[in-house]
Design a protein around this motif. Structure first.
Motif, PDB file in Angstrom:
ATOM      1  N   GLU A   1       0.812  -1.211   0.000  1.00  0.00           N
ATOM      2  CA  GLU A   1       0.000   0.000   0.000  1.00  0.00           C
ATOM      3  C   GLU A   1       0.848   1.263   0.000  1.00  0.00           C
ATOM      4  O   GLU A   1       0.354   2.352  -0.292  1.00  0.00           O
ATOM      5  N   VAL A   2       2.120   1.130   0.357  1.00  0.00           N
ATOM      6  CA  VAL A   2       3.074   2.239   0.256  1.00  0.00           C
ATOM      7  C   VAL A   2       4.076   1.882  -0.834  1.00  0.00           C
ATOM      8  O   VAL A   2       4.813   0.899  -0.699  1.00  0.00           O
ATOM      9  N   PRO A   3       4.100   2.618  -1.950  1.00  0.00           N
ATOM     10  CA  PRO A   3       4.954   2.248  -3.081  1.00  0.00           C
ATOM     11  C   PRO A   3       6.414   1.992  -2.707  1.00  0.00           C
ATOM     12  O   PRO A   3       7.035   1.060  -3.215  1.00  0.00           O
ATOM     13  N   GLU A   4       6.960   2.794  -1.781  1.00  0.00           N
ATOM     14  CA  GLU A   4       8.366   2.629  -1.402  1.00  0.00           C
ATOM     15  C   GLU A   4       8.616   1.320  -0.661  1.00  0.00           C
ATOM     16  O   GLU A   4       9.751   0.864  -0.565  1.00  0.00           O
ATOM     17  N   TRP A   5       7.572   0.719  -0.102  1.00  0.00           N
ATOM     18  CA  TRP A   5       7.721  -0.508   0.674  1.00  0.00           C
ATOM     19  C   TRP A   5       7.233  -1.748  -0.079  1.00  0.00           C
ATOM     20  O   TRP A   5       7.242  -2.851   0.475  1.00  0.00           O
ATOM     21  N   ALA A   6       6.790  -1.567  -1.303  1.00  0.00           N
ATOM     22  CA  ALA A   6       6.153  -2.662  -2.036  1.00  0.00           C
ATOM     23  C   ALA A   6       7.091  -3.845  -2.262  1.00  0.00           C
ATOM     24  O   ALA A   6       6.638  -5.003  -2.308  1.00  0.00           O
ATOM     25  N   ASN A   7       8.391  -3.592  -2.399  1.00  0.00           N
ATOM     26  CA  ASN A   7       9.337  -4.676  -2.696  1.00  0.00           C
ATOM     27  C   ASN A   7       9.984  -5.278  -1.448  1.00  0.00           C
ATOM     28  O   ASN A   7      10.890  -6.110  -1.557  1.00  0.00           O
ATOM     29  N   ILE A   8       9.554  -4.868  -0.276  1.00  0.00           N
ATOM     30  CA  ILE A   8      10.123  -5.398   0.962  1.00  0.00           C
ATOM     31  C   ILE A   8       9.481  -6.750   1.277  1.00  0.00           C
ATOM     32  O   ILE A   8       8.251  -6.890   1.264  1.00  0.00           O
ATOM     33  N   ASN A   9      10.320  -7.738   1.530  1.00  0.00           N
ATOM     34  CA  ASN A   9       9.848  -9.077   1.878  1.00  0.00           C
ATOM     35  C   ASN A   9       9.322  -9.062   3.313  1.00  0.00           C
ATOM     36  O   ASN A   9      10.066  -8.750   4.239  1.00  0.00           O
ATOM     37  N   PRO A  10       8.045  -9.393   3.538  1.00  0.00           N
ATOM     38  CA  PRO A  10       7.518  -9.358   4.904  1.00  0.00           C
ATOM     39  C   PRO A  10       8.179 -10.381   5.813  1.00  0.00           C
ATOM     40  O   PRO A  10       8.226 -10.179   7.031  1.00  0.00           O
ATOM     41  N   GLY A  11       8.694 -11.476   5.224  1.00  0.00           N
ATOM     42  CA  GLY A  11       9.413 -12.472   6.014  1.00  0.00           C
ATOM     43  C   GLY A  11       8.511 -13.297   6.904  1.00  0.00           C
ATOM     44  O   GLY A  11       7.303 -13.389   6.663  1.00  0.00           O
ATOM     45  N   PRO A  12       9.049 -13.904   7.952  1.00  0.00           N
ATOM     46  CA  PRO A  12      10.448 -13.743   8.413  1.00  0.00           C
ATOM     47  C   PRO A  12      11.466 -14.403   7.496  1.00  0.00           C
ATOM     48  O   PRO A  12      11.207 -15.472   6.939  1.00  0.00           O
ATOM     49  N   VAL A  13      12.626 -13.743   7.352  1.00  0.00           N
ATOM     50  CA  VAL A  13      13.738 -14.239   6.546  1.00  0.00           C
ATOM     51  C   VAL A  13      14.939 -14.424   7.451  1.00  0.00           C
ATOM     52  O   VAL A  13      15.348 -13.486   8.151  1.00  0.00           O
ATOM     53  N   SER A  14      15.519 -15.620   7.459  1.00  0.00           N
ATOM     54  CA  SER A  14      16.706 -15.915   8.278  1.00  0.00           C
ATOM     55  C   SER A  14      17.949 -15.939   7.407  1.00  0.00           C
ATOM     56  O   SER A  14      17.921 -16.411   6.263  1.00  0.00           O
ATOM     57  N   TYR A  15      19.048 -15.413   7.961  1.00  0.00           N
ATOM     58  CA  TYR A  15      20.317 -15.350   7.234  1.00  0.00           C
ATOM     59  C   TYR A  15      21.320 -16.248   7.947  1.00  0.00           C
ATOM     60  O   TYR A  15      21.856 -15.901   9.004  1.00  0.00           O
ATOM     61  N   LEU A  16      21.548 -17.415   7.343  1.00  0.00           N
ATOM     62  CA  LEU A  16      22.463 -18.385   7.940  1.00  0.00           C
ATOM     63  C   LEU A  16      23.886 -17.855   7.926  1.00  0.00           C
ATOM     64  O   LEU A  16      24.332 -17.262   6.928  1.00  0.00           O
ATOM     65  N   GLY A  17      24.602 -18.047   8.987  1.00  0.00           N
ATOM     66  CA  GLY A  17      25.994 -17.604   9.075  1.00  0.00           C
ATOM     67  C   GLY A  17      26.151 -16.221   9.678  1.00  0.00           C
ATOM     68  O   GLY A  17      27.247 -15.852  10.100  1.00  0.00           O
ATOM     69  N   MET A  18      25.071 -15.430   9.733  1.00  0.00           N
ATOM     70  CA  MET A  18      25.120 -14.117  10.376  1.00  0.00           C
ATOM     71  C   MET A  18      24.676 -14.305  11.820  1.00  0.00           C
ATOM     72  O   MET A  18      23.475 -14.354  12.127  1.00  0.00           O
ATOM     73  N   ASN A  19      25.639 -14.439  12.713  1.00  0.00           N
ATOM     74  CA  ASN A  19      25.329 -14.804  14.101  1.00  0.00           C
ATOM     75  C   ASN A  19      25.342 -13.617  15.055  1.00  0.00           C
ATOM     76  O   ASN A  19      25.510 -13.780  16.258  1.00  0.00           O
ATOM     77  N   GLN A  20      25.197 -12.396  14.532  1.00  0.00           N
ATOM     78  CA  GLN A  20      25.080 -11.211  15.367  1.00  0.00           C
ATOM     79  C   GLN A  20      24.125 -10.234  14.709  1.00  0.00           C
ATOM     80  O   GLN A  20      23.746 -10.401  13.547  1.00  0.00           O
ATOM     81  N   MET A  21      23.726  -9.218  15.461  1.00  0.00           N
ATOM     82  CA  MET A  21      22.809  -8.229  14.912  1.00  0.00           C
ATOM     83  C   MET A  21      23.517  -7.412  13.840  1.00  0.00           C
ATOM     84  O   MET A  21      24.744  -7.226  13.869  1.00  0.00           O
ATOM     85  N   ASP A  22      22.755  -6.895  12.906  1.00  0.00           N
ATOM     86  CA  ASP A  22      23.328  -6.224  11.729  1.00  0.00           C
ATOM     87  C   ASP A  22      23.385  -4.709  11.884  1.00  0.00           C
ATOM     88  O   ASP A  22      23.230  -3.971  10.910  1.00  0.00           O
ATOM     89  N   PHE A  23      23.601  -4.210  13.082  1.00  0.00           N
ATOM     90  CA  PHE A  23      23.652  -2.772  13.327  1.00  0.00           C
ATOM     91  C   PHE A  23      24.501  -2.499  14.563  1.00  0.00           C
ATOM     92  O   PHE A  23      24.847  -3.418  15.312  1.00  0.00           O
TER      93      PHE A  23
END
Length: 436
Positions: A179-201
């Motif tokens: 419903e918001v064009p800028e967010w239309a391509n965002i995957n709602p998930g949940p999506v897990s990233y194997l091998g990334m064992n810490q927060m990304d920020f």
């Protein structure tokens, strides 16, 4: 920031961010905007909160040198550092902030009023957190994206939700991201990233004990001085009123006033409207047409009181004397001045330590989004001890100038021992006279 119940419903479980912390963050934000609860038409904010945050941010970053060994990462990292000072000021004022990559080469600073700490790890860093992004579409449609990052089975997991409302204070009902064009391509998930064992920020919090709810949430750098800041604002209002009420005026008998032909208002020709006040002076023995009103000004007493409150604030938050107050009014001994600089140095060093950890974690997030998480990059971040080192260097240079005759011994004492000329000269030992 939405209330605790609303945030809990968004997340779907209890969150670490308590109602008392939400209230505190909102209070700090109002203070930084000059809209504290005690501000009125009479009492104006002196913006001491901004001064505290700016002074600490400048001291922390003035000589920071930091880089990443891989050029691609370093370029994205240096772009983020360009806005670090102003965003660190907000982080100091609101207690914490998050520095989060957006893709491979961009990043954003998120202040404490726009993220939800859900769970903290044993190291005081969030391992489950939500970010709120509000976008207004048209006049009355508000969309809120809730982006959650958490560790599940040792791997980073990200999911997104969207809500729609026609009231900015209400999160509204669930809706689709499209419903918001800028967010239309965002995957709602949940999506897990194997091998990334810490927060990304990177997460920064002030090195201050949280006595609001005893959680790992950050506390404002000026929280302990709230009452003193209120006292200073009120004292500033008293000083302003002293100047306003003490303006020179002349009481004028009604007989001396003439009506303006256009407006019909009474006045005295070619005279400032603030200087003259109409008054019937016929009563009593005094029949003068003009009488001057010029009260004695008490501004010096009010100013001394304001400077004293500022010094109390400096002591309370960990600044050195003269950072907020008038340095000419700081009547302290050399020992007290050195102690105040040491106090500031210790607080700044603690902030630098927490900031370094935040930046290191941020670089790890950049490396993850650039596919370089396991590349073996090196992160470097160094701070100089300028608060104390510069003073000692200056003292040594002054001693050398005294020895060379370029500076008088009494001038050295006056400068470093905070003595007046007469006192400094009286304490200089007389040189022994040698007779040949």
């Amino acid at each position: 920031m939405f209330g605790y119940t609303t945030l809990k419903n968004i997340v779907g479980k209890d969150i670490t961010l308590s109602s008392s912390m939400i209230s505190a963050i909102n209070e700090w934000k109002k203070m930084m905007a000059g809209e504290a609860d005690w501000i009125t038409d009479y009492i104006k904010s002196l913006k001491i909160e901004d001064g505290i945050c700016r002074e600490f941010a400048d001291a922390v970053l003035i000589e920071m040198e930091s880089n990443v060994s891989i050029e691609k990462l370093n370029k994205a990292y240096q772009n983020a550092l360009g806005d670090l000072n102003e965003n660190l000021q907000d982080g100091l004022g609101l207690g914490s902030f998050v520095l989060k990559p957006i893709g491979d080469n961009r990043s954003e600073f998120i202040t404490a009023d726009k993220f939800i700490p859900i769970v903290f790890g044993d190291d005081g860093k969030p391992v489950d957190i939500g970010f709120l992004t509000v976008k207004r579409v048209g006049e009355n449609d508000y969309y809120t994206r809730f982006e959650r990052h958490y560790l599940a089975q040792g791997n980073l997991t990200i999911e997104n939700k969207c809500y729609h409302s026609q009231d900015p204070s209400d999160i509204g009902q669930p809706c689709g991201l499209e419903e918001v064009p800028e967010w239309a391509n965002i995957n709602p998930g949940p999506v897990s990233y194997l091998g990334m064992n810490q927060m990304d920020f990177g997460y920064y919090r002030n090195p201050i004990k949280n006595r609001i709810d005893e959680s790992a949430c950050g506390v404002s750098i000026f929280d302990s001085a709230k009452e003193l800041i209120q006292k200073a604002d009120i004292q500033g209002a008293r000083l302003d009123w002293e100047y306003e009420s003490g303006e020179r005026a002349i009481h004028v008998d009604d007989r001396a006033l003439k009506a303006d032909k256009k407006t019909g208002r009474l006045g005295v020709a070619k005279l400032n409207k603030k200087l003259y006040r109409g008054l019937n002076l016929e009563d009593g023995k005094d029949r003068e047409l003009f009488r001057e009103y010029s009260p004695e000004m008490r501004d010096e007493a009010y100013r001394r009181g304001l400077e004293e409150v500022k010094r109390e604030i400096e002591f309370n938050v960990g600044l050195a004397y003269g950072d907020l107050s008038d340095v000419q009014e700081v009547a302290k001994t050399a020992t007290e001045i050195k102690a105040s600089k040491t106090r500031k140095y210790n607080r700044v060093t603690a902030i630098q330590s927490n900031l370094k950890g935040c930046l290191e974690d941020f670089v790890a997030g950049l490396a993850f989004y650039n596919g370089l998480y396991t590349s073996g990059y090196e992160f470097s971040c160094d701070f100089k001890d300028s608060i104390l080192v510069d003073e000692e260097t200056e003292r040594q240079q002054d001693r050398a100038d005294v020895a060379a005759g370029f500076m008088q011994p009494w001038e050295y004492r006056a400068k470093w021992y905070n003595e007046d000329e007469e006192t400094a000269k009286s304490k200089i030992p007389e040189q022994n006279q040698v007779m040949e």
